[in-house]
Enzyme design. Structure first.
Site, mmCIF file in Angstrom:
data_model
loop_
_atom_site.group_PDB
_atom_site.id
_atom_site.type_symbol
_atom_site.label_atom_id
_atom_site.label_comp_id
_atom_site.label_asym_id
_atom_site.label_seq_id
_atom_site.Cartn_x
_atom_site.Cartn_y
_atom_site.Cartn_z
ATOM 1 N N LYS A 126 -2.613 3.705 -21.174
ATOM 2 C CA LYS A 126 -3.247 4.151 -19.934
ATOM 3 C C LYS A 126 -3.593 5.630 -20.003
ATOM 4 O O LYS A 126 -4.664 6.056 -19.556
ATOM 5 C CB LYS A 126 -2.324 3.859 -18.753
ATOM 6 C CG LYS A 126 -2.196 2.375 -18.446
ATOM 7 C CD LYS A 126 -1.024 2.089 -17.535
ATOM 8 C CE LYS A 126 -0.819 0.581 -17.401
ATOM 9 N NZ LYS A 126 0.394 0.229 -16.663
ATOM 10 N N GLN A 170 5.284 1.964 -13.309
ATOM 11 C CA GLN A 170 5.296 0.963 -14.376
ATOM 12 C C GLN A 170 6.414 -0.046 -14.143
ATOM 13 O O GLN A 170 7.571 0.319 -13.973
ATOM 14 C CB GLN A 170 5.467 1.637 -15.734
ATOM 15 C CG GLN A 170 5.421 0.693 -16.916
ATOM 16 C CD GLN A 170 4.048 0.070 -17.094
ATOM 17 O OE1 GLN A 170 3.037 0.750 -16.978
ATOM 18 N NE2 GLN A 170 4.023 -1.211 -17.385
ATOM 19 N N ASP A 193 -2.819 0.163 -8.024
ATOM 20 C CA ASP A 193 -2.340 -1.129 -8.525
ATOM 21 C C ASP A 193 -2.627 -2.260 -7.544
ATOM 22 O O ASP A 193 -2.616 -3.430 -7.911
ATOM 23 C CB ASP A 193 -0.831 -1.072 -8.783
ATOM 24 C CG ASP A 193 -0.503 -0.963 -10.267
ATOM 25 O OD1 ASP A 193 -1.401 -1.204 -11.092
ATOM 26 O OD2 ASP A 193 0.642 -0.647 -10.600
#
Length: 366
Positions: A126, A170, A193
């Site tokens: 990422k 994460q 997200d």
């Protein structure tokens, strides 16, 4: 029984694919059901393991897919790598415009707790992807034994930082932490997200629009759209009902007027249901579960699963396969995503897109 094999666990982890979680037990190195699925990803007009790939500058059409089935009795490969590359180029161009015209650089903050190798790999990918498109990345690495309060503190700092437009925690988190408390603490305006309950709630309600859509399901839909695959009025089957992929994928298909059935661990006749579907999205995390006999001839298959299976011939001792037995499915389906190289690259591309969208929205830029 096949229905007993379907997992409801998330097949992706914070916009990345989990490799080995299955109801708390490791599924790593589960043996495949006689399916190789080993492929490469050419860019044009190259036959790969009984599957024909053909592309052009304007994308795909359903008629091209049907023609491929008639002429070659094999599926069009939906190349997620190529589509993700195009999206990254689009994002990079728009990021450069924001910087030049407004002096604004989108920023993405990632919080990693613990030292899981797969999570570290995802975060590195990422970060590199952000650098490639001009997005500033911020990273916090916390030890496995840190407290939930420490994580919440860092989220609060990023929530209040005007240079940060997206925040990603994460997953998975250590067991001693309340995942929902942590995800809920991310500002909805920076929830790139798409996991905030308010975003999911808006996705589920007619007439409401979420600020963000979860990255992996959004990537699945983008692959369908960019290949001009008709969704309206079609029957769709989503295999798996995780909060990260299955459930939002079903909601997105329903929003586009597909008739959607969700197949999960308590479904008694999964094969029969899947066989009726024009579009199949599989996100259950079980290697080669979906056989060719499960598919309706001409169905479009989006395979979200990334599962390691034993392979003594591989230098790593394993290889990655999807939830769908690729070699069987590509002889039945009209179009299919490969594993790897299908949905996986799209997930990070959608994360970059969401971060860009957030920066433009926060600064009221069209």
């Amino acid at each position: 029984m096949a229905s007993g094999l379907l997992s409801d666990c998330a097949s992706s982890s914070s916009c990345s694919i989990r490799l080995h979680q299955f109801k708390g037990k490791s599924r790593a190195f589960a043996r495949p059901f006689g399916c190789n699925g080993s492929i490469s990803l050419p860019l044009r007009n190259l036959s790969v393991k009984n599957c024909t790939f053909a592309s052009n500058s304007t994308g795909w059409s359903l008629s091209a897919v049907s023609s491929a089935m008639t002429d070659n009795a094999s599926a069009i490969i939906i190349d997620g790598k190529a589509v993700a590359k195009q999206i990254r180029e689009e994002v990079a161009s728009e990021v450069a415009r924001l910087k030049d015209a407004f002096g604004i650089i989108p920023g993405l903050a990632v919080i990693l707790v613990g030292s899981r190798k797969d999570s570290q790999t995802y975060v590195r990918n990422k970060k590199k992807s952000c650098e490639d498109v001009g997005i500033t990345s911020y990273e916090v690495n916390l030890p496995e034994y840190c407290t939930e309060e420490e994580v919440l503190k860092h989220i609060s700092v990023f929530n209040n930082d005007p240079s940060v437009h997206g925040i990603l925690v994460q997953l998975p988190l250590p067991r001693h932490m309340n995942e929902q408390n942590i995800l809920n603490s991310v500002s909805i305006e920076k929830d790139v997200d798409g996991f905030n309950p308010l975003n999911i709630g808006c996705l589920a309600l007619q007439g409401r629009e979420p600020l963000f859509v979860p990255c992996t399901p959004k990537g699945c839909m983008d692959l369908l759209h960019r290949h001009n695959i008709e969704i309206k009025g079609k029957r769709a089957a989503v295999i798996g009902r995780s909060n990260i992929v299955g459930m939002p994928a079903a909601l997105l298909l329903q929003r586009e007027n597909a008739t959607v059935t969700v197949v999960h661990s308590r479904t008694s006749n999964p094969e029969e249901i899947v066989r009726q579907a024009d579009i199949v999205i599989s996100a259950c995390g079980i290697a080669n579960l979906v056989r060719g006999s499960w598919l309706k001839p001409g169905a479009v298959v989006i395979d979200v699963g990334i599962n390691p299976v034993e392979d003594p011939e591989s230098p790593r001792g394993y290889r990655l396969v999807g939830d769908v037995c690729y070699e069987e499915a590509c002889k039945i389906a009209s179009a299919i995503t490969p594993v790897p190289g299908g949905v996986g690259p799209m997930t990070i591309a959608m994360l970059l897109s969401n971060t860009l969208t957030s920066a433009k929205r926060i600064h009221n830029i069209k």
